[in-house]
Design a protein around this motif. Structure first.
Motif, mmCIF file in Angstrom:
data_model
loop_
_atom_site.group_PDB
_atom_site.id
_atom_site.type_symbol
_atom_site.label_atom_id
_atom_site.label_comp_id
_atom_site.label_asym_id
_atom_site.label_seq_id
_atom_site.Cartn_x
_atom_site.Cartn_y
_atom_site.Cartn_z
ATOM 1 N N SER A 132 -70.717 -109.873 -55.696
ATOM 2 C CA SER A 132 -71.140 -110.686 -56.834
ATOM 3 C C SER A 132 -72.425 -110.074 -57.411
ATOM 4 O O SER A 132 -73.485 -110.172 -56.799
ATOM 5 C CB SER A 132 -71.391 -112.123 -56.375
ATOM 6 O OG SER A 132 -71.877 -112.920 -57.442
ATOM 7 N N VAL A 133 -72.307 -109.454 -58.564
ATOM 8 C CA VAL A 133 -73.465 -108.763 -59.123
ATOM 9 C C VAL A 133 -74.374 -109.736 -59.866
ATOM 10 O O VAL A 133 -73.949 -110.788 -60.353
ATOM 11 C CB VAL A 133 -73.041 -107.614 -60.068
ATOM 12 C CG1 VAL A 133 -72.319 -106.530 -59.289
ATOM 13 C CG2 VAL A 133 -72.191 -108.124 -61.236
ATOM 14 N N GLN A 134 -75.636 -109.305 -59.975
ATOM 15 C CA GLN A 134 -76.632 -110.071 -60.707
ATOM 16 C C GLN A 134 -77.182 -109.219 -61.845
ATOM 17 O O GLN A 134 -77.066 -107.984 -61.818
ATOM 18 C CB GLN A 134 -77.782 -110.466 -59.765
ATOM 19 C CG GLN A 134 -77.336 -111.298 -58.586
ATOM 20 C CD GLN A 134 -78.459 -111.494 -57.583
ATOM 21 O OE1 GLN A 134 -79.112 -110.549 -57.186
ATOM 22 N NE2 GLN A 134 -78.674 -112.741 -57.192
ATOM 23 N N PHE A 143 -75.440 -104.850 -51.063
ATOM 24 C CA PHE A 143 -74.512 -103.751 -51.273
ATOM 25 C C PHE A 143 -73.923 -103.264 -49.954
ATOM 26 O O PHE A 143 -74.563 -103.342 -48.905
ATOM 27 C CB PHE A 143 -75.215 -102.574 -51.966
ATOM 28 C CG PHE A 143 -75.488 -102.803 -53.415
ATOM 29 C CD1 PHE A 143 -76.687 -103.366 -53.831
ATOM 30 C CD2 PHE A 143 -74.549 -102.458 -54.378
ATOM 31 C CE1 PHE A 143 -76.942 -103.597 -55.173
ATOM 32 C CE2 PHE A 143 -74.799 -102.683 -55.723
ATOM 33 C CZ PHE A 143 -75.997 -103.251 -56.120
ATOM 34 N N ASP A 181 -79.127 -106.182 -61.061
ATOM 35 C CA ASP A 181 -78.463 -104.979 -60.535
ATOM 36 C C ASP A 181 -78.239 -103.926 -61.616
ATOM 37 O O ASP A 181 -77.750 -102.826 -61.320
ATOM 38 C CB ASP A 181 -77.106 -105.340 -59.910
ATOM 39 C CG ASP A 181 -77.262 -106.197 -58.672
ATOM 40 O OD1 ASP A 181 -76.408 -107.081 -58.447
ATOM 41 O OD2 ASP A 181 -78.241 -105.980 -57.913
ATOM 42 N N THR A 182 -78.576 -104.249 -62.847
ATOM 43 C CA THR A 182 -78.471 -103.280 -63.929
ATOM 44 C C THR A 182 -79.305 -102.054 -63.592
ATOM 45 O O THR A 182 -80.522 -102.149 -63.398
ATOM 46 C CB THR A 182 -78.945 -103.894 -65.255
ATOM 47 O OG1 THR A 182 -78.059 -104.956 -65.612
ATOM 48 C CG2 THR A 182 -78.985 -102.856 -66.362
ATOM 49 N N VAL A 209 -75.142 -105.254 -66.298
ATOM 50 C CA VAL A 209 -74.687 -106.599 -65.952
ATOM 51 C C VAL A 209 -75.138 -107.548 -67.047
ATOM 52 O O VAL A 209 -76.332 -107.647 -67.354
ATOM 53 C CB VAL A 209 -75.231 -107.054 -64.592
ATOM 54 C CG1 VAL A 209 -74.733 -108.463 -64.269
ATOM 55 C CG2 VAL A 209 -74.820 -106.080 -63.498
ATOM 56 N N LEU A 245 -74.628 -98.988 -64.542
ATOM 57 C CA LEU A 245 -74.118 -100.358 -64.446
ATOM 58 C C LEU A 245 -74.935 -101.255 -65.352
ATOM 59 O O LEU A 245 -76.163 -101.293 -65.240
ATOM 60 C CB LEU A 245 -74.180 -100.868 -63.004
ATOM 61 C CG LEU A 245 -73.841 -102.353 -62.813
ATOM 62 C CD1 LEU A 245 -72.370 -102.612 -63.153
ATOM 63 C CD2 LEU A 245 -74.144 -102.797 -61.384
ATOM 64 N N GLU A 303 -72.266 -111.325 -64.899
ATOM 65 C CA GLU A 303 -72.840 -111.806 -63.636
ATOM 66 C C GLU A 303 -71.782 -112.516 -62.809
ATOM 67 O O GLU A 303 -70.902 -113.188 -63.355
ATOM 68 C CB GLU A 303 -74.002 -112.769 -63.921
ATOM 69 C CG GLU A 303 -75.323 -112.062 -64.146
ATOM 70 C CD GLU A 303 -76.505 -113.014 -64.079
ATOM 71 O OE1 GLU A 303 -77.520 -112.656 -63.458
ATOM 72 O OE2 GLU A 303 -76.403 -114.108 -64.673
ATOM 73 N N LYS A 333 -70.136 -104.510 -54.159
ATOM 74 C CA LYS A 333 -70.945 -105.728 -54.071
ATOM 75 C C LYS A 333 -70.077 -106.871 -54.557
ATOM 76 O O LYS A 333 -69.480 -106.788 -55.627
ATOM 77 C CB LYS A 333 -72.225 -105.606 -54.906
ATOM 78 C CG LYS A 333 -73.158 -106.803 -54.720
ATOM 79 C CD LYS A 333 -74.515 -106.592 -55.370
ATOM 80 C CE LYS A 333 -75.415 -107.794 -55.090
ATOM 81 N NZ LYS A 333 -76.787 -107.628 -55.644
ATOM 82 N N SER A 375 -67.299 -108.961 -59.279
ATOM 83 C CA SER A 375 -67.364 -108.022 -58.150
ATOM 84 C C SER A 375 -67.457 -106.595 -58.669
ATOM 85 O O SER A 375 -66.964 -106.261 -59.741
ATOM 86 C CB SER A 375 -66.144 -108.180 -57.248
ATOM 87 O OG SER A 375 -64.976 -107.823 -57.953
ATOM 88 N N LEU A 376 -68.102 -105.766 -57.857
ATOM 89 C CA LEU A 376 -68.376 -104.381 -58.248
ATOM 90 C C LEU A 376 -67.773 -103.421 -57.250
ATOM 91 O O LEU A 376 -67.869 -103.632 -56.036
ATOM 92 C CB LEU A 376 -69.884 -104.152 -58.300
ATOM 93 C CG LEU A 376 -70.356 -102.697 -58.464
ATOM 94 C CD1 LEU A 376 -70.080 -102.189 -59.864
ATOM 95 C CD2 LEU A 376 -71.849 -102.575 -58.135
#
Lengths: 114, 114
Positions: free
Chosen positions: A80-82, A63, A85-86, A112, A110, A15, A78, A18-19
């Motif tokens: 900062s993923v959470q 996104f 976002d999986t 996370v 993905l 978490e 993105k 960056s993605l």
């Protein structure tokens, strides 16, 4: 033949990382570009799309994607993923004229980690 | 909410026994699509209806047929399912008004062939 490549099959991030998910396509004409997301057990949902104009496109849930015509690319980002976002992410390309097929990449899973 | 509905969500059939999958939409879109998605693969377009005009993809097996009795409904008929036809079947719709269109997907029907 038209093809869409997503080179990352499975991406694992913590978490807040960056993605960036890569997408490249092979068609040389004018295209419409899409990113779809499929959350576990749910249907394909549109994240964002590019038809024309500003090559930096903003979508839902923070996104964005950038169309780089010279590189035939439409990478998804993105900052900062959470954990939420999986999901599986699919890039898709459609020729603007002629055949109406939507060509999908094979998807990037993905995960996370909280 | 306007949406794309697919029934049933899960379908089990026997080898060689005809099966019909259904799709309906409340979006009043003029195009309806059927895709096949096998595990870890990209969705593959089987055919689509543009209004009443049926468009079959060149590599779609004859075993697969489709009907669109009205704007809202579209059916996928598999005349003699084989083990290789086990997959997720996705219905999508779009409004075609020019070169650019966006497809919206239903939740899919997972077909199991015994």
């Amino acid at each position: 033949a038209q093809s869409v490549s997503q080179h990352n099959h499975h991406v694992i991030l913590s978490e807040a990382a960056s993605l960036e998910l890569g997408c490249n396509y092979s068609y040389g004409g004018t295209v419409n570009l899409f990113w779809y997301v499929q959350y576990p057990g749910q249907h394909l949902q549109l994240l964002l799309k590019y038809f024309s104009g500003d090559p930096l496109v903003k979508g839902i849930k923070g996104f964005e994607a950038e169309f780089i015509k010279s590189k035939f690319s439409f990478n998804l980002r993105k900052p900062s993923v959470q954990w939420s976002d999986t999901a599986e992410y699919f890039c898709a390309v459609k020729k603007q004229t002629g055949a109406n097929n939507l060509f999908f990449g094979t998807g990037t899973r993905l995960t996370v980690i909280p | 909410d306007a949406m794309v509905i697919q029934n049933p969500r899960y379908q089990v059939t026997q080898f060689g026994k005809p099966v019909t999958l259904s799709c309906s939409q409340t979006l009043n879109h003029n195009v309806m699509y059927w895709y096949q998605q096998k595990s870890s693969q990209a969705p593959k377009l089987l055919f689509h209806y543009y209004d009443k005009d049926f468009n079959n993809e060149a590599d779609t097996p004859d075993n697969f047929q489709s009907r669109r009795p009205n704007t809202s409904f579209c059916f996928l008929d598999i005349r003699s399912p084989g083990l290789g036809d086990a997959a997720m079947y996705l219905c999508a719709t779009s409004r075609r008004t020019g070169g650019s269109e966006t497809q919206y997907f239903g939740p899919g029907t997972r077909l199991l062939v015994l």
